[in-house]
Scaffold this motif. Structure first.
Motif, PDB file in Angstrom:
ATOM      1  N   TYR A  74       0.815  -1.326   0.038  1.00 22.66           N
ATOM      2  CA  TYR A  74      -0.037  -0.037  -0.106  1.00 22.66           C
ATOM      3  C   TYR A  74       0.798   1.193  -0.077  1.00 22.66           C
ATOM      4  CZ  TYR A  74      -3.073   3.424   1.745  1.00 22.66           C
ATOM      5  OH  TYR A  74      -4.162   4.725   1.958  1.00 22.66           O
ATOM      6  N   LEU A  75       0.769   2.123  -1.181  1.00 23.34           N
ATOM      7  CA  LEU A  75       1.642   3.307  -1.096  1.00 23.34           C
ATOM      8  C   LEU A  75       0.429   4.457  -1.197  1.00 23.34           C
ATOM      9  CD1 LEU A  75       3.985   2.193  -3.986  1.00 23.34           C
ATOM     10  CD2 LEU A  75       4.461   2.272  -1.459  1.00 23.34           C
ATOM     11  N   ARG A  76       0.791   5.446  -0.513  1.00 24.71           N
ATOM     12  CA  ARG A  76      -0.129   6.573  -0.286  1.00 24.71           C
ATOM     13  C   ARG A  76       0.814   7.956  -0.267  1.00 24.71           C
ATOM     14  NH1 ARG A  76      -4.322   7.519   4.738  1.00 24.71           N
ATOM     15  NH2 ARG A  76      -4.233   9.677   4.737  1.00 24.71           N
ATOM     16  N   LYS A  77       0.473   9.049  -0.685  1.00 19.69           N
ATOM     17  CA  LYS A  77       0.921  10.541  -0.735  1.00 19.69           C
ATOM     18  C   LYS A  77      -0.069  11.301  -0.532  1.00 19.69           C
ATOM     19  CE  LYS A  77       3.998  13.693  -2.975  1.00 19.69           C
ATOM     20  NZ  LYS A  77       4.666  14.038  -4.086  1.00 19.69           N
ATOM     21  N   ASP A  78      -0.028  12.016   0.710  1.00 20.27           N
ATOM     22  CA  ASP A  78      -1.161  13.310   0.638  1.00 20.27           C
ATOM     23  C   ASP A  78      -0.297  14.587   0.658  1.00 20.27           C
ATOM     24  OD1 ASP A  78      -2.917  11.124   1.143  1.00 20.27           O
ATOM     25  OD2 ASP A  78      -3.085  11.572   3.353  1.00 20.27           O
ATOM     26  N   THR A  79      -1.042  15.650   0.150  1.00 13.39           N
ATOM     27  CA  THR A  79      -0.680  16.872   0.324  1.00 13.39           C
ATOM     28  C   THR A  79      -1.812  17.845   0.657  1.00 13.39           C
ATOM     29  OG1 THR A  79      -1.190  17.571  -2.117  1.00 13.39           O
ATOM     30  CG2 THR A  79       1.092  16.477  -1.801  1.00 13.39           C
ATOM     31  N   GLU A  80      -1.588  18.883   1.190  1.00 15.32           N
ATOM     32  CA  GLU A  80      -2.556  19.488   1.811  1.00 15.32           C
ATOM     33  C   GLU A  80      -2.082  21.097   1.892  1.00 15.32           C
ATOM     34  OE1 GLU A  80      -6.423  19.449   4.541  1.00 15.32           O
ATOM     35  OE2 GLU A  80      -4.475  19.499   5.837  1.00 15.32           O
ATOM     36  N   LEU A  81      -2.841  22.318   1.249  1.00 15.99           N
ATOM     37  CA  LEU A  81      -2.389  23.549   1.716  1.00 15.99           C
ATOM     38  C   LEU A  81      -3.534  24.243   2.200  1.00 15.99           C
ATOM     39  CD1 LEU A  81      -0.203  25.965   1.429  1.00 15.99           C
ATOM     40  CD2 LEU A  81      -0.841  26.263  -0.947  1.00 15.99           C
ATOM     41  N   GLY A  82      -3.764  24.959   3.065  1.00 17.42           N
ATOM     42  CA  GLY A  82      -4.806  25.764   3.660  1.00 17.42           C
ATOM     43  C   GLY A  82      -4.613  26.832   4.197  1.00 17.42           C
ATOM     44  N   GLY A  83      -5.578  27.696   4.283  1.00 20.36           N
ATOM     45  CA  GLY A  83      -5.304  29.216   4.652  1.00 20.36           C
ATOM     46  C   GLY A  83      -6.813  29.648   5.236  1.00 20.36           C
ATOM     47  N   ARG A  84      -6.405  30.446   6.218  1.00 19.96           N
ATOM     48  CA  ARG A  84      -7.582  31.259   7.073  1.00 19.96           C
ATOM     49  C   ARG A  84      -7.243  32.479   7.277  1.00 19.96           C
ATOM     50  NH1 ARG A  84      -8.252  28.163  11.755  1.00 19.96           N
ATOM     51  NH2 ARG A  84     -10.344  27.474  11.812  1.00 19.96           N
ATOM     52  N   PHE A  85      -8.471  33.326   7.135  1.00 20.65           N
ATOM     53  CA  PHE A  85      -8.384  34.690   7.390  1.00 20.65           C
ATOM     54  C   PHE A  85      -9.363  35.339   8.250  1.00 20.65           C
ATOM     55  CE2 PHE A  85      -9.882  39.282   6.393  1.00 20.65           C
ATOM     56  CZ  PHE A  85      -8.625  39.872   6.630  1.00 20.65           C
ATOM     57  N   THR A  86      -8.940  35.814   9.449  1.00 18.32           N
ATOM     58  CA  THR A  86     -10.036  36.464  10.204  1.00 18.32           C
ATOM     59  C   THR A  86      -9.999  37.852  10.589  1.00 18.32           C
ATOM     60  OG1 THR A  86      -8.686  35.792  12.291  1.00 18.32           O
ATOM     61  CG2 THR A  86     -10.241  34.086  11.494  1.00 18.32           C
ATOM     62  N   ARG A  87     -11.174  38.598  10.758  1.00 22.98           N
ATOM     63  CA  ARG A  87     -11.096  39.980  11.032  1.00 22.98           C
ATOM     64  C   ARG A  87     -12.226  40.378  11.800  1.00 22.98           C
ATOM     65  NH1 ARG A  87     -10.641  45.530   6.978  1.00 22.98           N
ATOM     66  NH2 ARG A  87     -10.881  46.639   8.472  1.00 22.98           N
ATOM     67  N   SER A  88     -12.133  41.318  12.596  1.00 24.49           N
ATOM     68  CA  SER A  88     -13.341  41.729  13.511  1.00 24.49           C
ATOM     69  C   SER A  88     -13.696  43.042  12.800  1.00 24.49           C
ATOM     70  CB  SER A  88     -12.850  42.117  14.979  1.00 24.49           C
ATOM     71  OG  SER A  88     -12.526  41.004  15.407  1.00 24.49           O
ATOM     72  N   PHE A  89     -15.204  43.284  12.723  1.00 27.08           N
ATOM     73  CA  PHE A  89     -15.598  44.593  12.307  1.00 27.08           C
ATOM     74  C   PHE A  89     -16.284  45.135  13.451  1.00 27.08           C
ATOM     75  CE2 PHE A  89     -14.903  42.032   8.556  1.00 27.08           C
ATOM     76  CZ  PHE A  89     -14.674  43.150   7.475  1.00 27.08           C
ATOM     77  N   GLY A  90     -15.827  45.845  14.129  1.00 26.18           N
ATOM     78  CA  GLY A  90     -16.272  46.216  15.600  1.00 26.18           C
ATOM     79  C   GLY A  90     -16.043  45.173  16.497  1.00 26.18           C
ATOM     80  N   PRO A  91     -16.639  45.495  17.704  1.00 23.95           N
ATOM     81  CA  PRO A  91     -16.523  44.525  19.022  1.00 23.95           C
ATOM     82  C   PRO A  91     -17.550  43.602  18.970  1.00 23.95           C
ATOM     83  CG  PRO A  91     -17.653  46.523  19.581  1.00 23.95           C
ATOM     84  CD  PRO A  91     -17.310  46.821  18.215  1.00 23.95           C
ATOM     85  N   ARG A  92     -18.425  43.346  17.859  1.00 25.57           N
ATOM     86  CA  ARG A  92     -19.341  42.336  17.947  1.00 25.57           C
ATOM     87  C   ARG A  92     -19.480  41.503  16.852  1.00 25.57           C
ATOM     88  NH1 ARG A  92     -24.846  44.790  20.890  1.00 25.57           N
ATOM     89  NH2 ARG A  92     -23.745  45.138  22.857  1.00 25.57           N
ATOM     90  N   THR A  93     -18.782  41.675  15.724  1.00 27.43           N
ATOM     91  CA  THR A  93     -18.960  41.297  14.481  1.00 27.43           C
ATOM     92  C   THR A  93     -17.423  40.572  13.827  1.00 27.43           C
ATOM     93  OG1 THR A  93     -20.743  42.446  13.868  1.00 27.43           O
ATOM     94  CG2 THR A  93     -19.624  41.273  12.226  1.00 27.43           C
ATOM     95  N   ASP A  94     -17.677  39.312  13.759  1.00 27.92           N
ATOM     96  CA  ASP A  94     -16.139  38.885  13.009  1.00 27.92           C
ATOM     97  C   ASP A  94     -16.518  37.918  11.791  1.00 27.92           C
ATOM     98  OD1 ASP A  94     -14.661  39.196  15.407  1.00 27.92           O
ATOM     99  OD2 ASP A  94     -15.771  37.802  16.655  1.00 27.92           O
ATOM    100  N   LEU A  95     -15.346  38.025  10.645  1.00 27.67           N
ATOM    101  CA  LEU A  95     -15.448  37.302   9.673  1.00 27.67           C
ATOM    102  C   LEU A  95     -14.459  36.249   9.430  1.00 27.67           C
ATOM    103  CD1 LEU A  95     -16.302  37.001   6.369  1.00 27.67           C
ATOM    104  CD2 LEU A  95     -14.546  39.049   6.175  1.00 27.67           C
ATOM    105  N   GLU A  96     -14.843  35.177   9.083  1.00 23.37           N
ATOM    106  CA  GLU A  96     -13.721  34.286   9.096  1.00 23.37           C
ATOM    107  C   GLU A  96     -13.823  33.521   7.424  1.00 23.37           C
ATOM    108  OE1 GLU A  96     -12.525  30.348  11.612  1.00 23.37           O
ATOM    109  OE2 GLU A  96     -14.251  29.994  10.578  1.00 23.37           O
ATOM    110  N   VAL A  97     -12.646  33.477   6.702  1.00 21.67           N
ATOM    111  CA  VAL A  97     -12.556  32.871   5.424  1.00 21.67           C
ATOM    112  C   VAL A  97     -11.717  31.758   5.489  1.00 21.67           C
ATOM    113  CG1 VAL A  97     -12.025  33.238   3.028  1.00 21.67           C
ATOM    114  CG2 VAL A  97     -13.341  35.365   4.374  1.00 21.67           C
ATOM    115  N   ILE A  98     -12.015  30.516   4.680  1.00 17.44           N
ATOM    116  CA  ILE A  98     -11.248  29.351   4.576  1.00 17.44           C
ATOM    117  C   ILE A  98     -11.018  28.691   3.415  1.00 17.44           C
ATOM    118  CG2 ILE A  98     -10.951  27.068   5.544  1.00 17.44           C
ATOM    119  CD1 ILE A  98     -12.020  27.960   8.131  1.00 17.44           C
TER     120      ILE A  98
END
Length: 684
Positions: free
Chosen positions: A264-288
């Motif tokens: 059994y031969l196997r090769k995995d690759t992965e590249l991931g990113g996350r961006f987070t930002r707050s828009f004021g004290p109550r609202t947050d954005l997350e992009v993945i």
């Protein structure tokens, strides 16, 4: 892999990391009192256990059992029940327990145990979640470890691991490299017999086999401030080279040698990113965003005096995910979340089977499958009173699947998935939890393509024309705390199933083949007991017993016989328990892990196979701090030499109309192993 905690050089993946500085014992650094369903455990609480990383801390967390999540396509709904700084890790191929092992204890401020939900926390569809809260900042830290596992048959498997992390001013980096040889009890030794339909033994054999291989992993991550928020990028590469070898020597009635060699031969690759930002004290954005690939090459060769066979499977798969979520803290008691994600998956599979040099036509042997999935969701957590928490969500999933090659089809699927959970803190130490949810499973690409196990005489067809399994799940849980750190949680869960995916025959011009299929409706009931008992009040200072047991009942209609039976490969009973004791005077921790026996049965149209582990897997261990930055761990695995009993009832044709041809019975034992690891930490 049949043993749940096989210690090997690959167990460097379980190597403790980091170093807990000299701190008070748990009794001197108690957790916070339950407040609105959240209990905070400071890092000092785990110091007596010499916990070196987040994973080891979670092992000692009262009333918590780690769930590493599900391997699914897409991101939503696949997370485990542990968060890091309130967020689910970005990586999908990096196991959650591995990521937790890479967080040194020195970097952890506290662990919050969230029971039933809390505003602003994504519970990942779980009723209990642990949130690992890290300290800000920190200089260069590192870990180096070496290990060896001495196998009962003379093999020695070694492994090494190196990890580094650092950063300042919001710019942080980390990296790791490891490789290790390991074995599992897929390779065992012992006797085998064939029994005729009249109960007489018609064949005796001696089986000698081994299963081992090499795994290598590289990981890296970097984060920094960006556009008023924070960006993080993760990368991972993984290589696996595994082999299984079996010699089956028939000694009666005549000598024959049957050999099986699997690679059994196997090769995995992965590249991931996350961006987070707050828009004021109550609202947050997350992009993945995530991109991952997996290439597999599986070869199986079988030979006997009467027959030869060769099976080969080449698979290339990939997944691309984009996801965005907006979170709003409407008030201290109410949080809202909306978002969506899209994913594109592709599988290219090529399968070949030859018997006696003649190629055998398999259903769905060569297929290319493409899937486009989209999901939108809205969630809310509301605490109308201090003792009550309500969590509601609605997810809507749509997908389009197409298959080319041996099987040509196109289909579209649409599902609404509502969820409602309620938590009531009835008394300071008593909590009640209820959940009602529609759960939609995900199609497994492995079911789409043909497969084979030549030494067992099984060839399974692929079936791309499957519908995902669906269930209405109702769950109730009672949690009772006692003796400060003692916890018992009793959970009852009932699943009313539709489109159950099990096994059924497929009829083709080349013959009849077993295949994964939708077989109709069914039920599944589960009773789960989770227990943590501190033993200090019984005179054993620093000692603890922690365990979990699950009892399952299931029922479906067998597509071959038309009679009721249990779901294939669903274990009716599983349990595990750990006794551990901290010995600060000796700078040591010792204990015993016990994993109970289990049984699982698979029902195919012409055979019934049962794998049974009748005794427990017992592993005593000791961990000694030789120096403040040097730790030695020793384990004796499979102390009682638990064996594996495999029984296969083979019929002359479909089980509903054909007599029993013979029974193949194997009683194999893996033996003991001795594992030792030396770990050194350095840095701030």
């Amino acid at each position: 892999m049949l043993v749940p905690a096989m210690a090997s050089a690959l167990a460097l993946t379980a190597a403790a990391q980091g170093q807990a500085p000299a701190q008070p014992t748990a009794a001197e650094a108690p957790p916070s009192a339950p407040s609105e369903g959240v209990i905070s455990y400071p890092a000092a609480y785990f110091a007596g256990a010499q916990a070196g990383n987040a994973w080891e801390m979670l092992l000692r967390l009262p009333g918590f059992a780690l769930d590493t999540g599900d391997t699914i396509r897409g991101f939503e709904g696949g997370g485990g029940n542990a968060l890091v700084d309130g967020q689910r890790p970005t990586s999908k191929t990096d196991p959650l327990d591995e990521l937790l092992r890479r967080i040194p204890a020195a970097r952890i401020e506290r662990i919050d145990l969230i029971r039933g939900g809390a505003p602003g926390i994504d519970m990942q569809g779980k009723t209990v979640v642990a949130n690992v809260v890290r300290k800000p900042g920190g200089g260069l830290r590192g870990l180096a470890a070496i290990a060896n596992n001495a196998i009962y048959d003379g093999r020695n498997h070694h492994g090494v691991r190196l990890e580094l992390s650092g950063g300042k001013d919001g710019r942080n980096w980390e990296g790791s490299a490891r490789y290790g040889y390991g074995a599992d009890d897929g390779g065992d030794d012992g006797p085998g017999v064939k029994i005729g339909p009249n109960g007489a033994i018609t064949e005796r054999s001696r089986i000698e086999s081994e299963s081992d291989g090499l795994q290598k992993t590289l990981t890296g991550a970097y984060e920094q401030p960006l556009l008023g928020g924070k960006a993080r990028i993760d990368g991972r590469m993984f290589w696996d080279h595994w082999k299984f070898e079996e010699d089956r020597q028939i000694t009666d009635p005549v000598f024959e040698l049957h050999t099986t060699d699997d690679v059994y031969l196997r090769k995995d690759t992965e590249l991931g990113g996350r961006f987070t930002r707050s828009f004021g004290p109550r609202t947050d954005l997350e992009v993945i965003g995530i991109r991952q690939t997996r290439d597999q090459d599986i070869t199986s060769a079988f030979a006997s005096p009467a027959e030869t066979g060769r099976f080969n499977l080449l698979r290339e798969s990939s997944e691309t995910i984009g996801r965005a979520v907006v979170k709003r803290q409407a008030s201290p008691a109410l949080s809202l979340e909306i978002g969506g994600e899209g994913a594109f998956n592709k599988l290219d599979s090529r399968t070949h089977l030859t018997l006696g040099g003649v190629e055998v036509a398999l259903p769905a042997a060569n297929v290319t499958v493409e899937e486009t999935r989209n999901e939108i969701f809205a969630k809310g957590t509301w605490r109308p009173a201090q003792a009550v928490t309500l969590e509601a969500s609605l997810r809507y999933e749509s997908s389009s699947i197409s298959s080319a090659g041996d099987v040509r089809l196109e289909k579209s699927l649409h599902f609404a998935k509502p969820r409602l959970a309620a938590t009531w803190q009835a008394l300071p130490d008593t909590q009640l939890r209820l959940r009602v949810e529609r759960v939609v499973g995900q199609l497994d690409f492995d079911d789409f393509v043909a497969d084979s196990s030549l030494n067992k005489g099984t060839v399974t067809a692929g079936n791309p024309d499957l519908n995902p399994e669906q269930a209405w799940v109702t769950e109730a849980a009672v949690e009772q705390r006692f003796w400060t750190d003692g916890v018992i949680v009793v959970t009852y869960r009932r699943s009313a199933l539709d489109d159950v995916i099990d096994r059924a025959p497929i009829f083709t011009s080349a013959g009849v083949f077993d295949a994964p299929s939708n077989i109709g409706a069914g039920t599944k009931d589960e009773l789960i007991v989770n227990l943590t008992v501190p033993l200090s009040r019984l005179g054993l200072r620093g000692a603890q017993i922690k365990g979990e047991a699950t009892r399952r009942w299931s029922e479906v209609t067998d597509p071959t016989t038309g009679r009721a039976r249990e779901i294939s490969n669903l274990r009716p009973l599983e349990w595990e328990a750990t006794f551990s004791q901290d010995l600060p005077r000796w700078k040591a921790t010792w204990g015993i892990d016990v994993f109970g026996g289990w049984r699982e049965t698979s029902y195919q149209f012409d055979r019934v196979a049962t794998v049974k582990l009748e005794s427990a897997w017992v592993k005593p261990f000791v961990e000694i701090r030789l120096q403040p930055d040097l730790m030695l761990r020793m384990e004796l695995n499979n102390l009682v030499e638990r064996g594996i009993r495999t029984t296969r009832d083979i019929y002359a044709g479909p089980r509903d109309i054909s007599p029993l041809a013979f029974t193949d019975d194997r009683d194999l034992t893996f033996g003991r192993t001795f594992y030792v690891r030396l770990r050194k930490t350095f840095g701030a």
